[in-house]
Design a protein around this motif. Structure first.
Motif, mmCIF file in Angstrom:
data_model
loop_
_atom_site.group_PDB
_atom_site.id
_atom_site.type_symbol
_atom_site.label_atom_id
_atom_site.label_comp_id
_atom_site.label_asym_id
_atom_site.label_seq_id
_atom_site.Cartn_x
_atom_site.Cartn_y
_atom_site.Cartn_z
ATOM 1 N N LEU A 58 -120.010 -71.385 -34.770
ATOM 2 C CA LEU A 58 -120.066 -70.288 -35.726
ATOM 3 C C LEU A 58 -119.554 -70.812 -37.053
ATOM 4 C CD1 LEU A 58 -120.472 -67.315 -36.492
ATOM 5 C CD2 LEU A 58 -118.134 -66.870 -35.682
ATOM 6 N N ASP A 59 -120.423 -70.843 -38.038
ATOM 7 C CA ASP A 59 -120.068 -71.382 -39.360
ATOM 8 C C ASP A 59 -119.495 -72.792 -39.242
ATOM 9 O OD1 ASP A 59 -120.851 -68.966 -40.518
ATOM 10 O OD2 ASP A 59 -118.844 -68.111 -40.340
ATOM 11 N N VAL A 106 -116.661 -72.433 -31.122
ATOM 12 C CA VAL A 106 -116.056 -71.191 -30.646
ATOM 13 C C VAL A 106 -116.328 -70.967 -29.154
ATOM 14 C CG1 VAL A 106 -116.098 -70.078 -32.902
ATOM 15 C CG2 VAL A 106 -118.080 -69.853 -31.363
ATOM 16 N N ILE A 164 -117.203 -67.743 -24.731
ATOM 17 C CA ILE A 164 -116.943 -67.696 -26.165
ATOM 18 C C ILE A 164 -115.569 -67.087 -26.409
ATOM 19 C CG2 ILE A 164 -117.706 -66.686 -28.355
ATOM 20 C CD1 ILE A 164 -120.547 -66.880 -27.375
ATOM 21 N N VAL A 182 -114.220 -63.793 -31.446
ATOM 22 C CA VAL A 182 -115.473 -63.983 -32.169
ATOM 23 C C VAL A 182 -116.251 -62.665 -32.162
ATOM 24 C CG1 VAL A 182 -117.693 -65.182 -32.183
ATOM 25 C CG2 VAL A 182 -115.603 -66.438 -31.640
ATOM 26 N N VAL A 186 -122.497 -61.298 -34.410
ATOM 27 C CA VAL A 186 -122.897 -62.367 -35.313
ATOM 28 C C VAL A 186 -123.690 -63.412 -34.541
ATOM 29 C CG1 VAL A 186 -120.901 -62.000 -36.802
ATOM 30 C CG2 VAL A 186 -120.760 -63.687 -34.963
ATOM 31 N N VAL A 245 -124.922 -67.160 -33.401
ATOM 32 C CA VAL A 245 -124.245 -68.442 -33.222
ATOM 33 C C VAL A 245 -125.305 -69.535 -33.097
ATOM 34 C CG1 VAL A 245 -122.154 -67.480 -32.197
ATOM 35 C CG2 VAL A 245 -124.104 -68.064 -30.730
ATOM 36 N N ASP A 273 -130.628 -71.390 -32.661
ATOM 37 C CA ASP A 273 -130.049 -70.105 -33.044
ATOM 38 C C ASP A 273 -129.997 -69.181 -31.833
ATOM 39 O OD1 ASP A 273 -129.698 -70.723 -35.775
ATOM 40 O OD2 ASP A 273 -131.811 -70.287 -36.180
ATOM 41 N N GLN A 329 -125.813 -62.912 -29.480
ATOM 42 C CA GLN A 329 -124.892 -62.650 -28.380
ATOM 43 C C GLN A 329 -125.148 -61.281 -27.734
ATOM 44 O OE1 GLN A 329 -120.639 -63.667 -29.168
ATOM 45 N NE2 GLN A 329 -121.329 -63.793 -31.293
#
Length: 304
Positions: free
Chosen positions: A243-244, A248, A268, A272, A276, A278, A284, A287
């Motif tokens: 993530l970014d 995570v 995860i 988190v 969003v 991941v 890509d 979740q």
């Protein structure tokens, strides 16, 4: 049927599919197909003390196990981390169980160290008995396996796709050496996931399981990932969930589902955000929560 087999990994030698994995999934979901899991090792525990003895060392309540009822149990370390897994059935005279490929010797060695004065007999039965899915999980004599499996068969691809859809983790694939049971399934009555019973006597690791259950908030949560369908490959087992640019979590098993497309299971970190996207092994992913990381006795009223 033209069988395509796994070349490597824990299922090496097992049939991945018979040429039409999507059709196999539909038949398996409808209860019209069976799965050959004879590559998985099988063992037995006989003797009058078997159920009470196993109940004292495993996470599942087994002292009153009814003959014919399938169960799953974990062996935990002192910190509540999953070290071994087995599932099986008692026939009234002996308990028959299966574990993951490559893990039988360590499991049997651990059980024998814990035997002490218990009147039990532990034996490797992999040469004489086999695991299968045929109307549910079964352990059958190898000379009856073809009859039990029948003509309509599905490969491990189909079994894994339906398992991931159901949010059922495979130990040692969807877990690592830090995994505790609380990360894998929400509490449901007195049972924590498939392998833990919360209202039984003490067993190794029980304090950690009970504490996390009471307070809630396990370190990680089991999550279903919906992967970008345009990617040609599936993520490797153990690949980082990003993530970014930050790690995570880790991904476990993945498969192409006949309705959902490519899906996977991942552990995860609890904090988190679930809404969003991941990145997993360059793919890509969105979740979908399986485990609510806040669940515990402190929020039990909302579950009633």
């Amino acid at each position: 049927m033209s069988a395509v087999r796994h070349a490597t990994g824990p299922d090496a030698g097992a049939v991945w599919h018979y040429g039409d994995p999507i059709r196999e999934q539909r038949r398996l979901a409808a209860g019209e197909a069976s799965v050959d899991l004879s590559h998985r090792p099988v063992f037995s525990v006989a003797g009058p003390d078997r159920l009470g003895w196993l109940n004292n060392i495993a996470s599942q309540k087994l002292d009153d196990l009814a003959p014919g009822r399938w169960f799953t149990a974990y062996i935990l370390d002192a910190h509540g981390r999953i070290g071994h897994v087995f599932g099986g059935v008692d026939d009234g005279a002996a308990l028959w169980a299966s574990t993951e490929p490559g893990h039988l010797d360590a499991l049997l060695a651990w059980l024998r160290r814990m035997q002490f004065a218990a009147r039990v007999e532990i034996a490797d039965r992999s040469d004489s008995h086999a695991m299968a899915i045929a109307g549910g999980p079964r352990i059958v004599p190898r000379d009856q396996l073809d009859e039990v499996l029948g003509e309509q068969r599905a490969g491990t691809w189909a079994a894994d796709a339906l398992r991931i859809e159901a949010g059922q983790p495979r130990i040692f694939v969807d877990t690592d050496d830090k995994t505790i049971p609380n990360e894998l399934a929400n509490p449901d009555g007195v049972i924590l996931g498939a392998g833990v019973h919360l209202q039984k006597g003490c067993y190794p690791g029980q304090e950690t399981v009970a504490r996390v259950y009471t307070l809630g908030r396990p370190p990680r949560r089991l999550t279903r990932l919906h992967l970008d369908g345009s990617a040609e490959a599936l993520p490797a087992v153990g690949a980082d969930v990003l993530l970014d640019g930050r790690t995570v979590g880790r991904v476990g098993s993945s498969a192409r589902h006949h309705e959902l497309g490519p899906i996977a299971l991942a552990l995860i970190k609890r904090n988190v955000p679930a809404d969003v996207p991941v990145l997993v092994d360059g793919i890509d992913a969105a979740q979908e929560l399986i485990v609510d990381p806040e669940v515990g006795l402190h929020v039990r009223p909302r579950l009633r």
